[in-house]
Design a protein around this motif. Structure first.
Motif, PDB file in Angstrom:
ATOM      1  N   LEU A   1       0.817  -1.212   0.000  1.00 30.27           N
ATOM      2  CA  LEU A   1       0.000   0.000   0.000  1.00 30.27           C
ATOM      3  C   LEU A   1       0.854   1.268   0.000  1.00 30.27           C
ATOM      4  O   LEU A   1       0.360   2.359   0.249  1.00 30.27           O
ATOM      5  CB  LEU A   1      -0.938  -0.001   1.206  1.00 30.27           C
ATOM      6  N   GLY A   2       2.168   1.112  -0.264  1.00 34.20           N
ATOM      7  CA  GLY A   2       3.029   2.274  -0.435  1.00 34.20           C
ATOM      8  C   GLY A   2       3.910   2.653   0.731  1.00 34.20           C
ATOM      9  O   GLY A   2       4.638   3.643   0.660  1.00 34.20           O
ATOM     10  N   LEU A   3       3.872   1.897   1.821  1.00 35.60           N
ATOM     11  CA  LEU A   3       4.710   2.252   2.970  1.00 35.60           C
ATOM     12  C   LEU A   3       6.122   1.708   2.745  1.00 35.60           C
ATOM     13  O   LEU A   3       6.327   0.502   2.693  1.00 35.60           O
ATOM     14  CB  LEU A   3       4.141   1.688   4.270  1.00 35.60           C
ATOM     15  N   ASN A   4       7.076   2.614   2.592  1.00 36.64           N
ATOM     16  CA  ASN A   4       8.476   2.220   2.470  1.00 36.64           C
ATOM     17  C   ASN A   4       9.215   2.675   3.727  1.00 36.64           C
ATOM     18  O   ASN A   4       8.607   3.244   4.634  1.00 36.64           O
ATOM     19  CB  ASN A   4       9.094   2.789   1.189  1.00 36.64           C
ATOM     20  N   SER A   5      10.502   2.436   3.790  1.00 36.43           N
ATOM     21  CA  SER A   5      11.245   2.739   5.019  1.00 36.43           C
ATOM     22  C   SER A   5      11.260   4.232   5.340  1.00 36.43           C
ATOM     23  O   SER A   5      11.167   4.608   6.509  1.00 36.43           O
ATOM     24  CB  SER A   5      12.665   2.190   4.940  1.00 36.43           C
ATOM     25  N   MET A   6      11.361   5.075   4.335  1.00 38.82           N
ATOM     26  CA  MET A   6      11.358   6.524   4.583  1.00 38.82           C
ATOM     27  C   MET A   6      10.003   6.981   5.109  1.00 38.82           C
ATOM     28  O   MET A   6       9.929   7.772   6.046  1.00 38.82           O
ATOM     29  CB  MET A   6      11.720   7.289   3.300  1.00 38.82           C
ATOM     30  N   ARG A   7       8.950   6.504   4.513  1.00 39.94           N
ATOM     31  CA  ARG A   7       7.608   6.858   4.977  1.00 39.94           C
ATOM     32  C   ARG A   7       7.350   6.301   6.371  1.00 39.94           C
ATOM     33  O   ARG A   7       6.653   6.913   7.167  1.00 39.94           O
ATOM     34  CB  ARG A   7       6.546   6.337   4.011  1.00 39.94           C
ATOM     35  N   ALA A   8       7.909   5.124   6.672  1.00 39.58           N
ATOM     36  CA  ALA A   8       7.714   4.522   7.997  1.00 39.58           C
ATOM     37  C   ALA A   8       8.315   5.404   9.084  1.00 39.58           C
ATOM     38  O   ALA A   8       7.724   5.576  10.155  1.00 39.58           O
ATOM     39  CB  ALA A   8       8.323   3.127   8.041  1.00 39.58           C
ATOM     40  N   VAL A   9       9.481   5.973   8.816  1.00 38.49           N
ATOM     41  CA  VAL A   9      10.106   6.872   9.791  1.00 38.49           C
ATOM     42  C   VAL A   9       9.228   8.097  10.004  1.00 38.49           C
ATOM     43  O   VAL A   9       8.967   8.498  11.143  1.00 38.49           O
ATOM     44  CB  VAL A   9      11.531   7.268   9.345  1.00 38.49           C
ATOM     45  N   ASP A  10       8.762   8.701   8.918  1.00 40.23           N
ATOM     46  CA  ASP A  10       7.880   9.872   9.037  1.00 40.23           C
ATOM     47  C   ASP A  10       6.579   9.516   9.751  1.00 40.23           C
ATOM     48  O   ASP A  10       6.074  10.299  10.565  1.00 40.23           O
ATOM     49  CB  ASP A  10       7.576  10.459   7.662  1.00 40.23           C
ATOM     50  N   LEU A  11       6.043   8.350   9.453  1.00 37.24           N
ATOM     51  CA  LEU A  11       4.828   7.877  10.118  1.00 37.24           C
ATOM     52  C   LEU A  11       5.034   7.793  11.622  1.00 37.24           C
ATOM     53  O   LEU A  11       4.203   8.276  12.396  1.00 37.24           O
ATOM     54  CB  LEU A  11       4.419   6.508   9.562  1.00 37.24           C
ATOM     55  N   VAL A  12       6.130   7.198  12.035  1.00 38.25           N
ATOM     56  CA  VAL A  12       6.397   7.059  13.468  1.00 38.25           C
ATOM     57  C   VAL A  12       6.548   8.427  14.122  1.00 38.25           C
ATOM     58  O   VAL A  12       6.021   8.659  15.218  1.00 38.25           O
ATOM     59  CB  VAL A  12       7.635   6.174  13.716  1.00 38.25           C
ATOM     60  N   LEU A  13       7.222   9.346  13.473  1.00 39.15           N
ATOM     61  CA  LEU A  13       7.354  10.697  14.031  1.00 39.15           C
ATOM     62  C   LEU A  13       5.982  11.340  14.216  1.00 39.15           C
ATOM     63  O   LEU A  13       5.719  11.976  15.243  1.00 39.15           O
ATOM     64  CB  LEU A  13       8.248  11.564  13.137  1.00 39.15           C
ATOM     65  N   ASP A  14       5.109  11.170  13.228  1.00 45.54           N
ATOM     66  CA  ASP A  14       3.754  11.719  13.349  1.00 45.54           C
ATOM     67  C   ASP A  14       2.970  11.037  14.470  1.00 45.54           C
ATOM     68  O   ASP A  14       2.247  11.699  15.223  1.00 45.54           O
ATOM     69  CB  ASP A  14       2.989  11.590  12.034  1.00 45.54           C
ATOM     70  N   LEU A  15       3.097   9.722  14.586  1.00 42.97           N
ATOM     71  CA  LEU A  15       2.409   9.014  15.668  1.00 42.97           C
ATOM     72  C   LEU A  15       2.930   9.456  17.030  1.00 42.97           C
ATOM     73  O   LEU A  15       2.144   9.639  17.972  1.00 42.97           O
ATOM     74  CB  LEU A  15       2.567   7.495  15.501  1.00 42.97           C
ATOM     75  N   GLU A  16       4.235   9.638  17.140  1.00 38.07           N
ATOM     76  CA  GLU A  16       4.811  10.113  18.405  1.00 38.07           C
ATOM     77  C   GLU A  16       4.259  11.483  18.770  1.00 38.07           C
ATOM     78  O   GLU A  16       3.894  11.723  19.929  1.00 38.07           O
ATOM     79  CB  GLU A  16       6.333  10.169  18.309  1.00 38.07           C
ATOM     80  N   ASP A  17       4.197  12.374  17.784  1.00 34.92           N
ATOM     81  CA  ASP A  17       3.652  13.716  18.040  1.00 34.92           C
ATOM     82  C   ASP A  17       2.168  13.663  18.392  1.00 34.92           C
ATOM     83  O   ASP A  17       1.724  14.341  19.316  1.00 34.92           O
ATOM     84  CB  ASP A  17       3.843  14.619  16.818  1.00 34.92           C
ATOM     85  N   ARG A  18       1.426  12.860  17.670  1.00 31.47           N
ATOM     86  CA  ARG A  18      -0.032  12.783  17.878  1.00 31.47           C
ATOM     87  C   ARG A  18      -0.394  12.198  19.239  1.00 31.47           C
ATOM     88  O   ARG A  18      -1.296  12.665  19.908  1.00 31.47           O
ATOM     89  CB  ARG A  18      -0.648  11.935  16.758  1.00 31.47           C
ATOM     90  N   PHE A  19       0.347  11.157  19.660  1.00 29.99           N
ATOM     91  CA  PHE A  19      -0.014  10.433  20.876  1.00 29.99           C
ATOM     92  C   PHE A  19       0.915  10.678  22.061  1.00 29.99           C
ATOM     93  O   PHE A  19       0.641  10.212  23.158  1.00 29.99           O
ATOM     94  CB  PHE A  19      -0.083   8.928  20.591  1.00 29.99           C
ATOM     95  N   GLY A  20       2.021  11.362  21.859  1.00 28.90           N
ATOM     96  CA  GLY A  20       2.905  11.705  22.970  1.00 28.90           C
ATOM     97  C   GLY A  20       3.687  10.546  23.556  1.00 28.90           C
ATOM     98  O   GLY A  20       3.806  10.430  24.770  1.00 28.90           O
ATOM     99  N   PHE A  21       4.197   9.680  22.710  1.00 30.39           N
ATOM    100  CA  PHE A  21       5.035   8.582  23.193  1.00 30.39           C
ATOM    101  C   PHE A  21       6.313   8.544  22.375  1.00 30.39           C
ATOM    102  O   PHE A  21       6.424   9.209  21.346  1.00 30.39           O
ATOM    103  CB  PHE A  21       4.310   7.232  23.116  1.00 30.39           C
ATOM    104  N   ALA A  22       7.274   7.769  22.829  1.00 29.37           N
ATOM    105  CA  ALA A  22       8.508   7.526  22.080  1.00 29.37           C
ATOM    106  C   ALA A  22       8.478   6.087  21.583  1.00 29.37           C
ATOM    107  O   ALA A  22       8.247   5.160  22.361  1.00 29.37           O
ATOM    108  CB  ALA A  22       9.725   7.763  22.953  1.00 29.37           C
ATOM    109  N   PHE A  23       8.668   5.918  20.301  1.00 32.55           N
ATOM    110  CA  PHE A  23       8.671   4.592  19.688  1.00 32.55           C
ATOM    111  C   PHE A  23      10.077   4.023  19.836  1.00 32.55           C
ATOM    112  O   PHE A  23      11.027   4.559  19.265  1.00 32.55           O
ATOM    113  CB  PHE A  23       8.286   4.712  18.212  1.00 32.55           C
ATOM    114  N   PRO A  24      10.236   2.959  20.599  1.00 30.85           N
ATOM    115  CA  PRO A  24      11.577   2.402  20.823  1.00 30.85           C
ATOM    116  C   PRO A  24      12.225   1.900  19.529  1.00 30.85           C
ATOM    117  O   PRO A  24      11.553   1.337  18.662  1.00 30.85           O
ATOM    118  CB  PRO A  24      11.332   1.234  21.782  1.00 30.85           C
TER     119      PRO A  24
END
Length: 84
Positions: free
Chosen positions: A32-55
Motif C-alpha cells: 500500500l506504499g509504505l516504504n522505510s522513509m515513509r515509515a520513519v515519518d509515520l512514526v514521528l507523526d504518531l509520536e507527536d499525535r499520541f505523545g510517546f517515544a517509539f523504541p
C-alpha cells in the motif's frame, strides 16, 4: 473501534496509497506504499499525535508488515507518556 485506533488509522492512511476502505488489518503495508522513509515519518507523526517515544527495537519488518501488527506495536505505548 476505539478513538485511539481510529486516530492511528487516520495518521497511517496519510502514508498509504489507499483510502480507509482499502485498508484492512491484514493488508501488507508495503503493498500500500509504505516504504522505510515513509515509515520513519509515520512514526514521528504518531509520536507527536499520541505523545510517546517509539523504541528503536520496534522498528522491525514484522511490526510494519500490516496495520494490525503496527497497531500491536503502538497500542502498548499509548498512555505510557514516558519518553526516554
Amino acid at each position: 473501534m476505539s478513538a485511539a485506533r481510529t486516530a492511528f488509522r487516520d495518521v497511517l492512511l496519510t502514508y498509504l496509497t489507499c483510502d480507509a476502505a482499502g485498508l484492512r488489518p491484514e493488508e501488507r503495508l508495503r503493498a500500500l506504499g509504505l516504504n522505510s522513509m515513509r515509515a520513519v515519518d509515520l512514526v514521528l507523526d504518531l509520536e507527536d499525535r499520541f505523545g510517546f517515544a517509539f523504541p528503536d527495537d520496534r522498528f522491525t519488518d514484522e511490526n510494519f508488515a500490516t496495520e494490525a501488527s503496527l497497531w500491536a506495536a503502538v497500542e502498548p505505548l499509548l498512555g505510557a507518556g514516558a519518553r526516554p
